[in-house]
Scaffold this active site. Sequence first.
Site, short mmCIF file in Angstrom:
data_model
loop_
_atom_site.label_atom_id
_atom_site.label_comp_id
_atom_site.label_asym_id
_atom_site.label_seq_id
_atom_site.Cartn_x
_atom_site.Cartn_y
_atom_site.Cartn_z
N ASN A 12 26.63 108.71 -17.91
CA ASN A 12 27.80 108.32 -18.71
C ASN A 12 27.27 107.64 -19.97
OD1 ASN A 12 30.10 107.22 -19.80
ND2 ASN A 12 30.36 105.67 -18.20
N TRP A 13 27.36 108.35 -21.08
CA TRP A 13 26.81 107.80 -22.33
C TRP A 13 27.73 106.78 -22.99
CZ3 TRP A 13 23.48 111.27 -25.98
CH2 TRP A 13 22.39 111.78 -25.25
N LYS A 14 28.94 106.65 -22.48
CA LYS A 14 29.93 105.73 -23.06
C LYS A 14 30.04 105.98 -24.58
CE LYS A 14 28.57 102.47 -19.53
NZ LYS A 14 28.87 101.19 -18.93
N HIS A 99 37.04 105.16 -14.84
CA HIS A 99 35.93 104.22 -15.03
C HIS A 99 36.50 102.82 -15.21
CE1 HIS A 99 32.48 102.19 -16.77
NE2 HIS A 99 31.73 103.16 -16.28
N GLU A 101 35.84 100.58 -17.17
CA GLU A 101 36.08 100.21 -18.58
C GLU A 101 37.40 100.81 -19.07
OE1 GLU A 101 32.26 101.41 -20.12
OE2 GLU A 101 31.32 99.80 -18.97
N GLU A 168 31.41 102.13 -8.09
CA GLU A 168 30.74 101.33 -9.11
C GLU A 168 31.29 99.90 -9.08
OE1 GLU A 168 29.13 103.98 -12.49
OE2 GLU A 168 31.20 103.47 -12.96
N GLY A 174 26.10 97.58 -16.15
CA GLY A 174 25.49 97.07 -17.38
C GLY A 174 24.93 95.67 -17.28
N SER A 213 23.92 99.75 -12.83
CA SER A 213 22.54 99.31 -13.07
C SER A 213 21.50 100.12 -12.29
CB SER A 213 22.39 97.81 -12.78
OG SER A 213 23.16 97.06 -13.71
N GLY A 234 24.76 104.70 -16.39
CA GLY A 234 25.16 104.38 -17.75
C GLY A 234 23.96 104.26 -18.66
N GLY A 235 23.53 103.03 -18.93
CA GLY A 235 22.49 102.76 -19.93
C GLY A 235 21.24 103.61 -19.79
#
Length: 252
Positions: A12-14, A99, A101, A168, A174, A213, A234-235
Amino acid sequence: MAGNLRPLVAGNWKMNGLKASTEVLRAIINDYDAALAGRVDLLVCPPATLLTAFADLAQGHRVAIGAQDCHSELAGAFTGDISAEMIADAGAAAVIVGHSERRAGHGESDADICAKAKAAWRAGLLPIVCVGETRAQRDAGQTLAVVERQVAQSVPDTLPADVVIAYEPVWAIGTGLTPTTGDVAEVHGAIRRQLVARYGGQGESIRLLYGGSVKPSNAAELMAVEHVNGALVGGASLFAADFLAIARGCCG
Ligand code: PEP
């Protein structure tokens, strides 16, 4: 790793990535060798602006492309939104829905997410439905109740096609924090039992991803947990080497 389900590692590149980021996808495609491709599915979810370019680049390769959200309606006066059909038209194969977010930052309810999952199927996409508790909910001992409610209300009652569920914990996203493997096993086991009770044999074949993470250094340990069938990353998914190292971590 749980059972015989083929693991899926989704990135997930957000809200990250510009046209130059196609080089990252190119590196992922080039280094996703036959041995890895034989054992784990890869999905990259860039921002909507890059869907077409990524889908074009991935065409003919085994890396699938997905979106990060969709609207539940086909088309209409929904400024700034994109429909599942538009995502499919761009060449993508999947969409993340619910998600945390989106749930927190855009006020999305379980009912909204359920409608988005149905829209994904309508357009021929694979929905990846996200669930997870906040830190306060975990501290209050509500984790299983929260996650089970989200699964019950965000995943539609009938499954006309495949669905993936990503657990998640919000506090792990993150932050560099992860639950213990015991905590992950408890939640994934509870989701699996819930799915089997609700959908019978179909519930056995739904892939359950862990997200929050995940990085190369903890992937193998997390992916070895029973009923963990891959990762939502994610990151670390922004770096080809890290993303592929996580995928290798799924292979035991
Ligand atoms: C995510 O946003 O879905 C996620 C899991 O992020 P990170 O891996 O950066 O914690």
